[in-house]
Design an enzyme around this catalytic site. Structure first.
Site, PDB file in Angstrom:
ATOM      1  CG  ASP A 288      -2.223   0.820   0.828  1.00 45.75           C
ATOM      2  OD1 ASP A 288      -2.115   1.716  -0.031  1.00 45.75           O
ATOM      3  OD2 ASP A 288      -3.293   0.582   1.417  1.00 45.75           O
TER       4      ASP A 288
HETATM    5  C1  NOJ Z   1      -4.006   3.847  -0.204  1.00 46.80           C
HETATM    6  C2  NOJ Z   1      -5.168   2.905  -0.163  1.00 46.80           C
HETATM    7  O1  NOJ Z   1      -5.195   2.231   1.076  1.00 46.80           O
HETATM    8  C3  NOJ Z   1      -5.179   1.875  -1.273  1.00 46.80           C
HETATM    9  O2  NOJ Z   1      -6.406   1.211  -1.242  1.00 46.80           O
HETATM   10  C4  NOJ Z   1      -4.939   2.514  -2.593  1.00 46.80           C
HETATM   11  O3  NOJ Z   1      -4.951   1.543  -3.607  1.00 46.80           O
HETATM   12  C5  NOJ Z   1      -3.602   3.244  -2.565  1.00 46.80           C
HETATM   13  N1  NOJ Z   1      -3.635   4.264  -1.531  1.00 46.80           N
HETATM   14  C6  NOJ Z   1      -3.254   3.876  -3.895  1.00 46.80           C
HETATM   15  O4  NOJ Z   1      -4.105   4.914  -4.180  1.00 46.80           O
END
Ligand code: NOJ
Length: 776
Positions: A288
């Protein structure tokens, strides 16, 4: 002509790569707000507060961070993938990768295409209420057609986090509180996004997230801890990921949270033992955003280098936005802290993914085809269908459907805020693609629109000032001229831009019209920023402003239809008691207004059913249907499991939803056959309208070796029944559906009674008992 990339070719490529180039393949760059500054957001906010940085500086820096694509690093082979920005930017950066890097390895671009790219469909929580895997696959396919044509070869979706706590903002991105539904939803999305062939110009890799149990964050507070028994993890949380991964997902995103003290990003047991060995996942893991670096904040890594070493060793392949792999993997391998073999395995997986995406042969995206792919008639039709199936009729005291042409008062700011229909995670969409509820309804019938301020701050004119509305009164005369308060008081830019279209359409020449409203439609709930990531709430009731609006509208004596637009279940006891009808539309997407009009005027029969429980009060959270059997079930006696100040029951239970017809259930039978239970029930459309019913099958094990849920969803079917028609609906309840882990982690079932409960809601079922004999 280029040779097609092969497994052998990947081996050869790998043999030529420097350590730096290998680390580069694992480095994903993007304009992350958190990762872009080389310091924490808190430090930045502190600098703004103490004057070391002006707000303007911050804005400039943020704009700069977004524009910085680190082209020199790209040329040096230090970047393997990017967050998507535009099809032109994809082609621009791809050209550098393919033509200017030493090994000419193409990039891929990832993006959060969660519920549509430009043609936005309902938020996942809404779409899950259709209980329709074919629909979930179709909308994912449609998203892929648009997104992949525009350069997105990986979507950071589906999210299959079981979400039992309505305070958690990301419940909006889930298929609700049930494991089976989340798994089915996830598998359908994977099939739809990928279409069995990642090299097609209209397919993209799915990334199943957030592995694992992110939906169980303590107190529903985002990024908080997760601590649970292994049994609970494996029975309630792991299955949805397993199903989506089993459908062939090309990638998986480990979650931000820790599980029992070990952050998922560095959790070897999770990422190697469970994900690779048990679930046989052979695709790519993508961290993430900035999550590897955040292991330092978790206090599990000494520094970013330590975090990088732990993450790679645990099984993380791609570092999204943190730069820890890029900065430290070379020295970590050189010092022997990380094995080159582990690095090579990760790089091989990334190259293999690029091979499957067909990027070695076709690295560029056709910009004309990209433009032509979006907002097509076909795509909009899919979005319409999804919006229609997602809406849930929660209450109807004979008000709905409205007769065609019924004049209505339409109130509430959300009715006028077209872009709010998009919901969370809709960054690829454009506000001008959306048509507000006000505008759509204005095309249907005579509509008098009142913003929330107009209702609250001004004395209501004519029959709207107190007392009951007498239908025999002379028709009120309205002219556009007395709408000044509406146009002068819009709440935001969006409201402003849409402020006067509805009225104008009804009364194009501005002449006085005779207007006698017969109902009030109040659009209330949440803006799109109130759910989604980092949008947890401690209070999930309607705002004081919305409640004041509702109460004032009730004073008119007209029937009040509450249209709820929100990204989570809300605590709505008063609405449930005194609204005349309630329609839950969630954030319904680009066709949301039109779908609502179809429903209100009865051209479609509502069919959605809740996949998430609506509590009375925030303090009941987490409230969900499959809670375990307690030793002291709630009763009238004091010392039972309940609250002093709130009921135990929900306002609206899981599986609940009304329609304009009635369905009756009869003749339930359930018998064991082999190790399965075969159940049948007759469902009859006993009303006057054709419709779709969602038939739900639950099981309960009343005496087991570990406490079991009071019920657990074992199957569901969406069926179409003409008025008066009956269907015998069959369910095969597999042994898995009644199996569980005992205290010693043995998985299986017992001999003894199993209850089978089938009906139209978790709280409205017929019951049959089966004397189950374990066959082993
Ligand atoms: C943080 C989020 O938790 C995740 O779901 C997402 O895909 C990423 N950012 C990228 O935007």
């Amino acid at each position: 002509m280029e040779m097609k990339m092969t497994e052998e070719g990947i081996g050869q490529l790998l043999a030529q790569m420097t350590l730096e180039e290998k680390a580069g393949q694992l480095n994903q760059k993007g304009p992350s707000m958190v990762g872009a500054f080389g310091m924490s957001m808190d430090e930045i906010m502190q600098m703004v507060e103490d004057g070391r940085m002006t707000m303007q500086d911050l804005m400039d820096k943020m704009a700069g961070a977004k524009a910085d694509y680190y082209e020199d690093d790209l040329r040096a082979g230090k970047i393997g993938s990017y967050a998507w920005a535009s099809v032109e930017m994809c082609n621009y950066l791809q050209k550098i990768a393919v033509e200017e890097t030493r090994l000419h390895i193409p990039l891929f671009f990832g993006y959060d295409v969660v519920h549509g790219f430009r043609t936005i469909t309902p938020i996942p929580l809404g779409e899950s209420c259709a209980w329709d895997a074919a629909l979930w696959e179709e909308t994912a396919r449609m998203s892929a057609r648009e997104a992949a044509a525009n350069g997105v070869k990986m979507t950071f979706a589906p999210m299959v986090d079981v979400a039992k706590d309505a305070r958690w903002g990301r419940i909006a991105e889930s298929a609700g509180e049930d494991a089976l539904l989340n798994g089915d939803y996830g598998a359908a999305r994977v099939r739809g996004f990928q279409n069995h062939d990642l090299s097609r110009p209209d397919s993209m890799a799915a990334c199943v997230k957030h592995f694992a149990a992110y939906g169980a964050v303590e107190s529903g507070r985002d990024y908080s801890r997760v601590d649970m028994s292994e049994q609970k993890f494996r029975e309630e949380y792991l299955p949805s990921y397993a199903k989506a991964i089993g459908a062939g997902a090309a990638s998986v995103m480990p979650a931000f949270n820790d599980i029992s003290g070990i952050p998922c990003s560095v959790n070897r047991k999770l990422l190697r033992d469970i994900l690779r060995d048990e679930l046989h996942f052979d695709g790519v893991t993508v961290s993430d955003s900035n999550a590897i670096a955040e292991c330092v904040n978790h206090g599990i890594a000494e520094d970013r280098a330590d975090a990088a070493a732990q993450a790679l060793s645990a099984g993380m392949d791609i570092d999204m936005n943190a730069g820890c792999f890029a900065d430290h993997l070379v020295s970590l391998v050189e010092s022997g802290r990380v094995s080159e073999k582990a690095l090579d395995e990760a790089v091989r997986r990334v190259l293999r993914l690029k091979m499957k995406m067909g990027l070695f042969e076709n690295p560029y995206f056709d910009e004309k085809a990209a433009a032509a792919s979006i907002l097509t008639t076909e795509n909009l039709a899919v979005a319409r269908k999804a919006a229609e199936e997602s809406m849930v009729l929660l209450k109807n005291e004979g008000v709905l459907p409205l007769k065609e042409g019924t004049p209505v008062i339409l109130a509430g700011d959300l009715a006028d805020m077209a872009g709010q229909l998009a919901g969370t995670w809709s960054y690829g969409s454009k506000a001008e693609d959306f048509t507000s509820i006000r505008t759509v309804l204005g095309k249907e019938t005579a509509v008098k629109y009142l913003s929330t301020d107009a209702v609250l701050a001004q004395p209501l004119p004519g029959f709207l000032t107190g007392g009951r509305h007498d239908r025999s009164d002379d028709a009120e005369t309205w002219s556009n001229a007395d709408d000044a308060e509406v146009r002068n008081n819009p709440d935001d830019a969006e409201a402003r831009s849409n402020a006067d279209d509805g009225e104008a359409q009804n009364n194009p020449d501005g002449a006085s019209i005779s207007f006698k409203p017969e109902a009030v439609i109040a659009v209330i709930g949440e803006t799109k920023a109130e759910s989604g990531e980092a949008s947890s709430k401690s209070d999930i009731s309607l705002s004081a402003r919305d409640m004041a609006l509702f109460r004032k509208l009730k004073e008119t004596g007209l029937p009040v239809i509450a249209v709820l637009m929100n990204g989570r279940p809300m605590a709505i006891p008063e609405l449930a008691k005194s609204a005349d009808a309630i329609v839950e539309i969630w954030a319904p997407g680009i066709e949301g207004g039109e779908a609502l009009a179809e429903l209100l005027f009865g051209r479609i029969n509502p069919s959605g059913k809740l996949t998430t429980t609506f509590p009375y009060a925030s303090g009941q959270c987490p409230l969900y249907y499959d809670h375990i059997s307690t030793g002291r079930p709630a009763g009238r006696f004091k010392f039972t499991s309940k609250y002093l100040d709130a009921p135990n029951e929900p306002v609206y239970p899981f599986g609940f939803g009304l329609s304009y017809t009635n369905y009756t259930y009869s003749e339930l039978s359930a018998v064991q056959k082999g190790s399965n239970i075969e159940a049948d029930i007759t469902v009859t459309n006993s009303g006057q309208r054709d419709g779709d019913e969602i038939v739900q099958c639950y099981v309960h094990d009343p005496a087991a070796r570990r406490v079991r849920p009071v019920k657990r969803l074992a199957g569901y079917r969406r069926i179409h029944l003409k008025a008066g028609e009956s269907e015998r609906v069959h369910f095969t309840i597999t042994r898995d559906a009644i199996s569980y882990y005992d205290a010693e982690m043995h998985y299986g079932t017992d001999s003894g009674e199993i209850e089978v409960l089938i009906g139209g809601s978790s709280e409205d079922t017929m019951k049959a008992a089966v004397d189950y004999r374990r066959a082993d």
